[in-house]
Design a protein around this motif. Structure first.
Motif, PDB file in Angstrom:
ATOM      1  N   VAL A 166       0.762  -1.076   0.098  1.00 19.14           N
ATOM      2  CA  VAL A 166       0.097  -0.038  -0.001  1.00 19.14           C
ATOM      3  C   VAL A 166       0.958   1.165   0.062  1.00 19.14           C
ATOM      4  O   VAL A 166       1.783   1.417   0.774  1.00 19.14           O
ATOM      5  N   GLY A 167       0.779   2.217  -0.840  1.00 19.02           N
ATOM      6  CA  GLY A 167       1.022   3.326  -1.233  1.00 19.02           C
ATOM      7  C   GLY A 167       2.400   3.497  -2.029  1.00 19.02           C
ATOM      8  O   GLY A 167       3.025   4.432  -2.507  1.00 19.02           O
ATOM      9  N   VAL A 168       2.911   2.125  -2.366  1.00 16.54           N
ATOM     10  CA  VAL A 168       3.762   2.131  -3.501  1.00 16.54           C
ATOM     11  C   VAL A 168       3.315   2.417  -4.809  1.00 16.54           C
ATOM     12  O   VAL A 168       2.126   2.454  -5.146  1.00 16.54           O
ATOM     13  N   ARG A 169       4.019   3.275  -5.568  1.00 15.31           N
ATOM     14  CA  ARG A 169       3.622   3.853  -6.830  1.00 15.31           C
ATOM     15  C   ARG A 169       4.352   3.087  -8.008  1.00 15.31           C
ATOM     16  O   ARG A 169       5.406   2.935  -7.753  1.00 15.31           O
ATOM     17  N   LEU A 170       3.676   2.986  -9.029  1.00 12.84           N
ATOM     18  CA  LEU A 170       4.066   2.448 -10.321  1.00 12.84           C
ATOM     19  C   LEU A 170       3.983   3.450 -11.289  1.00 12.84           C
ATOM     20  O   LEU A 170       2.980   3.962 -11.628  1.00 12.84           O
ATOM     21  N   ARG A 171       5.020   3.817 -12.110  1.00 10.97           N
ATOM     22  CA  ARG A 171       5.015   4.877 -13.284  1.00 10.97           C
ATOM     23  C   ARG A 171       5.958   4.190 -14.552  1.00 10.97           C
ATOM     24  O   ARG A 171       6.885   3.881 -14.160  1.00 10.97           O
ATOM     25  N   ALA A 172       4.962   4.372 -15.516  1.00 10.76           N
ATOM     26  CA  ALA A 172       5.592   3.961 -16.585  1.00 10.76           C
ATOM     27  C   ALA A 172       6.642   5.005 -17.057  1.00 10.76           C
ATOM     28  O   ALA A 172       6.488   6.120 -16.809  1.00 10.76           O
ATOM     29  N   LEU A 173       7.992   4.414 -17.554  1.00  8.92           N
ATOM     30  CA  LEU A 173       8.999   5.194 -17.796  1.00  8.92           C
ATOM     31  C   LEU A 173       8.855   5.923 -19.246  1.00  8.92           C
ATOM     32  O   LEU A 173       8.468   5.081 -19.996  1.00  8.92           O
ATOM     33  N   GLY A 174       9.441   7.201 -19.131  1.00  9.78           N
ATOM     34  CA  GLY A 174       9.197   7.841 -20.576  1.00  9.78           C
ATOM     35  C   GLY A 174       7.762   8.396 -20.585  1.00  9.78           C
ATOM     36  O   GLY A 174       7.231   8.436 -19.711  1.00  9.78           O
ATOM     37  N   ARG A 175       7.687   8.950 -21.783  1.00  9.01           N
ATOM     38  CA  ARG A 175       6.451   9.491 -22.261  1.00  9.01           C
ATOM     39  C   ARG A 175       5.475   9.062 -23.174  1.00  9.01           C
ATOM     40  O   ARG A 175       6.063   8.176 -24.010  1.00  9.01           O
ATOM     41  N   GLY A 176       4.232   9.001 -23.160  1.00  9.88           N
ATOM     42  CA  GLY A 176       3.501   8.554 -23.874  1.00  9.88           C
ATOM     43  C   GLY A 176       3.488   9.078 -25.567  1.00  9.88           C
ATOM     44  O   GLY A 176       4.226   9.965 -25.678  1.00  9.88           O
ATOM     45  N   GLN A 177       3.152   8.088 -26.505  1.00  7.68           N
ATOM     46  CA  GLN A 177       3.062   8.674 -27.808  1.00  7.68           C
ATOM     47  C   GLN A 177       2.788  10.010 -28.036  1.00  7.68           C
ATOM     48  O   GLN A 177       3.024  10.600 -28.818  1.00  7.68           O
ATOM     49  N   ASP A 178       1.880  10.390 -27.418  1.00  6.95           N
ATOM     50  CA  ASP A 178       0.998  11.752 -27.588  1.00  6.95           C
ATOM     51  C   ASP A 178       1.748  12.893 -26.790  1.00  6.95           C
ATOM     52  O   ASP A 178       1.288  13.862 -26.921  1.00  6.95           O
ATOM     53  N   GLY A 179       2.719  12.543 -26.284  1.00  5.48           N
ATOM     54  CA  GLY A 179       3.434  13.634 -25.391  1.00  5.48           C
ATOM     55  C   GLY A 179       3.015  13.865 -23.995  1.00  5.48           C
ATOM     56  O   GLY A 179       3.332  14.584 -23.430  1.00  5.48           O
ATOM     57  N   ALA A 180       1.792  13.017 -23.769  1.00  7.68           N
ATOM     58  CA  ALA A 180       1.304  13.220 -22.253  1.00  7.68           C
ATOM     59  C   ALA A 180       2.214  12.315 -21.342  1.00  7.68           C
ATOM     60  O   ALA A 180       3.090  11.757 -21.709  1.00  7.68           O
ATOM     61  N   GLU A 181       1.870  12.801 -19.981  1.00  5.37           N
ATOM     62  CA  GLU A 181       2.676  11.934 -19.047  1.00  5.37           C
ATOM     63  C   GLU A 181       2.415  10.691 -19.126  1.00  5.37           C
ATOM     64  O   GLU A 181       1.351  10.304 -19.630  1.00  5.37           O
TER      65      GLU A 181
END
Length: 190
Positions: A81-96
């Motif tokens: 609980v509380g751990v974050r997962l974040r995709a590395l890099g940016r999406g194809q549309d430039g969004a986070e």
């Protein structure tokens, strides 16, 4: 009365559209009605470690069979609980990139015994399956940043106490191995 029941098994999809209210195309009756569609249970994840532990106990399961939106190739012991997962890099549309935060461990329900590969087992073994899933069921997450996940996307795993969006010392990473969504498939009377 009648209650809708949907098979938890989720087919793989080419891209998983992640929104604050869940995966586009996903339906979870329990979350929708019991929890009023809470965003704290938007995306479900399961590690390959948990799946392998259930397979070692003699159950024939594949990624997606327990209804998870995302199957991760990551060590189970770094999640909580509380751990974050974040995709590395940016999406194809430039969004986070997609970012998720684990909100709670999933609790196995008795409907797991109706998974196709489990439902064909002898009664005692079939009924025991949900209990054997305790601690191996996966995690609920909330969506902090919407976007799209693709198979083999790398995800940074951030400990619960690290709340920054900069990732100078990423402690571990994982790969999205499989993901899918669930469509409503049947209705069962209760």
């Amino acid at each position: 009365g009648h209650s809708k029941w949907t098979s938890p098994v989720k087919p793989a999809v080419n891209a998983l559209q992640v929104r604050t209210n869940g995966a586009v195309g996903d339906y979870n009756h329990y979350r929708t009605y019991r929890y009023s569609g809470t965003p704290d249970r938007a995306i479900s994840i399961l590690t390959i470690d948990c799946l392998a532990a259930l397979q070692q106990r003699g159950y024939s399961l594949e990624p997606g069979d327990l209804g998870e939106n995302v199957t991760l190739d990551a060590p189970e012991d770094v999640l909580g609980v509380g751990v974050r997962l974040r995709a590395l890099g940016r999406g194809q549309d430039g969004a986070e990139s997609v970012e998720l935060e684990i909100t709670e461990a999933m609790i196995p329900c008795m409907n797991l015994e109706f998974i196709p590969s489990i439902s064909v087992l002898p009664d005692a073994r079939r009924r025991a399956f949900p209990r054997l899933c305790r601690g191996l069921r996966g995690w609920h997450t909330r969506v902090l940043v919407e976007g799209t996940l693709h198979e083999d996307d790398a995800l940074a795993i951030l400990p619960a106490e690290q709340k920054t969006h900069g990732f100078p010392d990423v402690p571990a990473s994982s790969r999205v191995r499989r993901w899918g969504y669930r469509k409503q498939t049947s209705s069962v009377g209760k």
